[in-house]
Design a protein around this motif. Structure first.
Motif, PDB file in Angstrom:
ATOM      1  N   SER A  90      79.098  73.953 102.568  1.00  0.00           N
ATOM      2  CA  SER A  90      80.425  74.182 103.120  1.00  0.00           C
ATOM      3  C   SER A  90      80.442  73.662 104.547  1.00  0.00           C
ATOM      4  N   GLY A  91      81.642  73.343 105.027  1.00  0.00           N
ATOM      5  CA  GLY A  91      81.782  72.886 106.400  1.00  0.00           C
ATOM      6  C   GLY A  91      81.431  71.430 106.611  1.00  0.00           C
ATOM      7  N   THR A  92      81.342  70.659 105.527  1.00  0.00           N
ATOM      8  CA  THR A  92      81.009  69.252 105.639  1.00  0.00           C
ATOM      9  C   THR A  92      81.784  68.473 104.592  1.00  0.00           C
ATOM     10  N   ILE A  93      81.936  67.182 104.817  1.00  0.00           N
ATOM     11  CA  ILE A  93      82.531  66.325 103.795  1.00  0.00           C
ATOM     12  C   ILE A  93      81.406  65.967 102.835  1.00  0.00           C
ATOM     13  N   PHE A  94      81.183  66.843 101.891  1.00  0.00           N
ATOM     14  CA  PHE A  94      80.007  66.769 101.028  1.00  0.00           C
ATOM     15  C   PHE A  94      79.891  65.414 100.352  1.00  0.00           C
ATOM     16  N   SER A  95      80.996  64.899  99.858  1.00  0.00           N
ATOM     17  CA  SER A  95      80.955  63.674  99.065  1.00  0.00           C
ATOM     18  C   SER A  95      80.508  62.456  99.881  1.00  0.00           C
ATOM     19  N   ARG A  96      80.504  62.545 101.184  1.00  0.00           N
ATOM     20  CA  ARG A  96      80.121  61.420 102.049  1.00  0.00           C
ATOM     21  C   ARG A  96      78.716  61.545 102.594  1.00  0.00           C
ATOM     22  N   ARG A  97      78.002  62.549 102.139  1.00  0.00           N
ATOM     23  CA  ARG A  97      76.677  62.812 102.687  1.00  0.00           C
ATOM     24  C   ARG A  97      75.607  62.699 101.614  1.00  0.00           C
ATOM     25  N   ALA A  98      74.512  62.026 101.951  1.00  0.00           N
ATOM     26  CA  ALA A  98      73.329  62.116 101.102  1.00  0.00           C
ATOM     27  C   ALA A  98      72.768  63.528 101.212  1.00  0.00           C
TER      28      ALA A  98
END
Length: 120
Positions: free
Chosen positions: A25-33
């Protein structure tokens, strides 16, 4: 604030299976490895597997074929499916969110870890 919460660890007999989950949570998960790491007792934390934003995967040499990393961007969750677990797989498993979409970027945030114990 980025939060990673792991679950799914436990005690399993040799040859058994477990699936670990890590929800972000708290992140743009889909853009992160994302990555899974293991810290065995008395050892340094080591990379087990990581997955890029477009689901390219990389594994520790001794793990490939027994473990599978995957992600579900609709659930902000990364998984580590583990088969044929052995006592040497024992340790605390941590997930990490990386600074970019490539698995060559650096881990930036860490979960609290989940214990996996393989013992008869």
């Amino acid at each position: 604030q980025v939060t990673l919460v792991e679950s799914g660890g436990g005690l399993v007999q040799p040859g058994g299976s477990l699936r670990l989950s890590c929800t972000a949570s708290g992140t743009i998960f889909s853009r992160r490895a994302m990555g899974w790491y293991r810290q065995a007792p008395g050892e340094q934390r080591e990379l087990i597997a990581d997955i890029s934003d477009v689901s390219n995967k990389k594994y520790k040499d001794s793990i490939e074929g027994r473990f599978t990393i995957s992600r579900d961007n609709t659930k902000n969750t990364v998984y580590l499916q583990m088969y044929d677990l052995q006592p040497e797989d024992t340790g605390v498993y941590y997930c990490a969110s990386y600074s970019g979409g490539s698995y060559y970027s650096s881990p930036l945030y860490w979960g609290q870890g989940t214990q996996v114990t393989v013992s008869s």
